[in-house]
Design a protein around this motif. Structure first.
Motif, short mmCIF file in Angstrom:
data_model
loop_
_atom_site.label_atom_id
_atom_site.label_comp_id
_atom_site.label_asym_id
_atom_site.label_seq_id
_atom_site.Cartn_x
_atom_site.Cartn_y
_atom_site.Cartn_z
N ARG A 81 0.83 -1.20 0.00
CA ARG A 81 0.00 0.00 0.00
C ARG A 81 0.87 1.25 0.00
NH1 ARG A 81 -2.63 1.52 3.94
NH2 ARG A 81 -4.40 2.48 2.87
N HIS A 82 1.95 1.22 0.78
CA HIS A 82 2.84 2.38 0.85
C HIS A 82 3.49 2.66 -0.50
CE1 HIS A 82 5.83 5.16 2.49
NE2 HIS A 82 6.76 4.47 1.86
N HIS A 83 3.90 1.63 -1.22
CA HIS A 83 4.56 1.81 -2.51
C HIS A 83 3.60 2.32 -3.59
CE1 HIS A 83 8.32 -0.90 -1.75
NE2 HIS A 83 8.27 0.16 -0.97
N PHE A 131 -3.58 1.53 11.47
CA PHE A 131 -2.24 1.06 11.14
C PHE A 131 -1.87 1.45 9.71
CE2 PHE A 131 -4.43 -1.98 13.89
CZ PHE A 131 -3.63 -1.94 15.02
N LYS A 132 -0.57 1.78 9.54
CA LYS A 132 -0.02 2.01 8.21
C LYS A 132 1.47 1.65 8.25
CE LYS A 132 1.30 6.90 8.53
NZ LYS A 132 1.19 8.23 7.89
N PHE A 133 2.09 1.57 7.07
CA PHE A 133 3.48 1.13 6.99
C PHE A 133 4.42 2.25 7.45
CE2 PHE A 133 7.44 0.26 4.57
CZ PHE A 133 7.71 -0.99 5.10
N LYS A 134 5.49 1.85 8.15
CA LYS A 134 6.47 2.80 8.67
C LYS A 134 7.84 2.42 8.11
CE LYS A 134 8.33 4.69 12.98
NZ LYS A 134 8.29 4.58 14.46
N PRO A 135 8.30 3.06 7.03
CA PRO A 135 9.62 2.73 6.46
C PRO A 135 10.75 3.18 7.37
CG PRO A 135 8.68 4.61 5.33
CD PRO A 135 7.62 4.13 6.27
N SER A 136 11.91 2.58 7.17
CA SER A 136 13.07 2.92 8.00
C SER A 136 13.67 4.26 7.63
CB SER A 136 14.13 1.82 7.88
OG SER A 136 14.48 1.61 6.52
N GLU A 163 18.85 -1.62 0.42
CA GLU A 163 17.59 -2.29 0.78
C GLU A 163 16.68 -1.38 1.60
OE1 GLU A 163 19.35 -4.68 4.68
OE2 GLU A 163 19.09 -5.72 2.76
N GLN A 164 17.26 -0.45 2.36
CA GLN A 164 16.44 0.52 3.08
C GLN A 164 15.75 1.47 2.11
OE1 GLN A 164 19.68 1.93 5.75
NE2 GLN A 164 18.34 1.33 7.43
N VAL A 165 16.47 1.86 1.07
CA VAL A 165 15.88 2.74 0.06
C VAL A 165 14.76 2.02 -0.68
CG1 VAL A 165 16.36 4.13 -1.99
CG2 VAL A 165 18.06 3.96 -0.17
N GLU A 166 14.98 0.75 -1.02
CA GLU A 166 13.96 -0.02 -1.73
C GLU A 166 12.71 -0.22 -0.86
OE1 GLU A 166 16.01 -3.59 -2.69
OE2 GLU A 166 16.99 -2.75 -4.47
N GLU A 167 12.89 -0.26 0.44
CA GLU A 167 11.75 -0.41 1.34
C GLU A 167 10.92 0.87 1.43
OE1 GLU A 167 11.85 -2.34 5.53
OE2 GLU A 167 12.06 -0.17 5.83
N ALA A 168 11.60 2.03 1.40
CA ALA A 168 10.90 3.30 1.61
C ALA A 168 10.45 3.97 0.33
CB ALA A 168 11.80 4.25 2.41
N LEU A 169 11.21 3.82 -0.74
CA LEU A 169 10.96 4.59 -1.96
C LEU A 169 10.36 3.71 -3.05
CD1 LEU A 169 11.36 7.35 -3.32
CD2 LEU A 169 13.62 6.57 -4.04
N PRO A 170 9.19 4.05 -3.56
CA PRO A 170 8.63 3.29 -4.69
C PRO A 170 9.53 3.42 -5.92
CG PRO A 170 6.94 4.64 -3.62
CD PRO A 170 8.26 5.06 -3.06
N GLU A 171 9.67 2.33 -6.65
CA GLU A 171 10.53 2.28 -7.85
C GLU A 171 11.94 2.76 -7.51
OE1 GLU A 171 8.61 4.47 -10.92
OE2 GLU A 171 6.95 3.06 -11.11
N ALA A 172 12.48 2.24 -6.42
CA ALA A 172 13.79 2.71 -5.94
C ALA A 172 14.89 2.41 -6.93
CB ALA A 172 14.09 2.05 -4.60
#
Length: 283
Positions: A81-83, A131-136, A163-172
């Motif tokens: 959902r976050h992405h 609840f919602k997603f919380k990226p690092s 991997e932290q960028v890929e978790e937080a940023l869509p189309e990292a």
């Protein structure tokens, strides 16, 4: 032999021949001298045990592995959902409805809402039940990624994991490749195969130049297992004192308190001068 006995013998034979006799026939499949039957023994019961009752997943108590699987599915859906840009929070019922996990029993629901989601570092809890997603990393665009990397570099904190960028940023992956193409960042790979992103400060490229000869000398010196004190002593023996201002701080040893005998103490009873006598020097 006596004639009377012979006569009786002959009469006996005649009577025996006159009586009919029945001969018992022996069966071919049965031995003539059949042994007595052994006592009957009870046969062991080799029948398969009765099957266990089928497990009802709606009423069964969740195991640790099953609970982890459920939590993983929920976290992955929040990340999805976050992405796609859906950053508004959801209640547990709405979340399970969107994730198509409505067949979950009440025990699992209670565990998620009261324990698992509340304590998970990847979940942002709003008002205790949303609840919602919380990226690092607090980034959602390419520009924010570059600004964050620049701050890390300015503060001397190094880089961040890919991997932290890929978790937080869509189309990292696309954004990282674009920044590499523009020369804004550099990517280093660690010994454990993890990739680390660093900000590339192009303004300092021409300010610091080191001759190759000094680089080779620097890399040829092995200082493994040598502490700062040993290096400092070696430099002093070679007459190098340019590092004295950044040398080791030597902690001054506290002085031991000596005996108080013979020390002069301040007199507070000045108004008794001439009345009191000092016996310290008298023996």
């Amino acid at each position: 032999m006596d004639a009377a006995l012979l006569k009786e013998r002959e009469l006996f034979k005649k009577r025996a021949l006159a009586q009919p006799s029945i001969e018992k026939k022996v069966r071919k499949d049965e031995p003539a001298n059949k042994k007595a039957k052994l006592p009957h023994k009870a046969k062991p019961n080799w029948s398969s045990p009765s099957p266990a009752p089928a497990l009802d997943f709606r009423t069964a108590t969740p195991t640790s592995s099953h609970k982890f699987s459920i939590l993983h599915r929920v976290i992955e859906y929040l990340k999805k959902r976050h992405h796609r840009g859906d950053n508004y929070p959801l209640s547990l019922e709405d979340l399970l409805d969107e994730a198509k996990m409505t067949d979950m029993n009440q025990k699992h629901r209670l565990w998620l809402s009261s324990e698992a989601l509340l304590k998970n570092a990847k979940v942002d809890v709003i008002d205790g039940n949303m609840f919602k997603f919380k990226p690092s990393l607090p980034i959602s665009t390419r520009k924010e990624l570059l600004v964050h990397l620049k701050k890390m570099e300015r503060r001397g904190l190094g880089g961040i994991y890919e991997e932290q960028v890929e978790e937080a940023l869509p189309e990292a992956k696309k954004h990282i490749d674009k920044l590499l193409e523009l020369g804004k960042i550099i990517v280093l790979q660690r010994s454990d195969k993890k990739r680390v992103l660093h900000f590339k400060d192009t303004g300092t490229d021409s300010e610091y130049t080191v001759d190759d000869e000094f680089v080779k000398l620097w890399r040829s010196v092995a200082v493994d297992g040598i502490d700062d004190k040993t290096i400092d002593d070696y430099l002093q023996k070679q007459g190098i004192s340019s590092m004295e201002h950044v040398g080791l701080r030597r902690v001054a040893q506290p002085k031991r308190k000596g005996s108080r005998k013979g020390k002069n103490f301040k007199k507070l009873n000045d108004h008794l001068n001439g009345v009191l006598e000092d016996y310290s020097e008298k023996k």
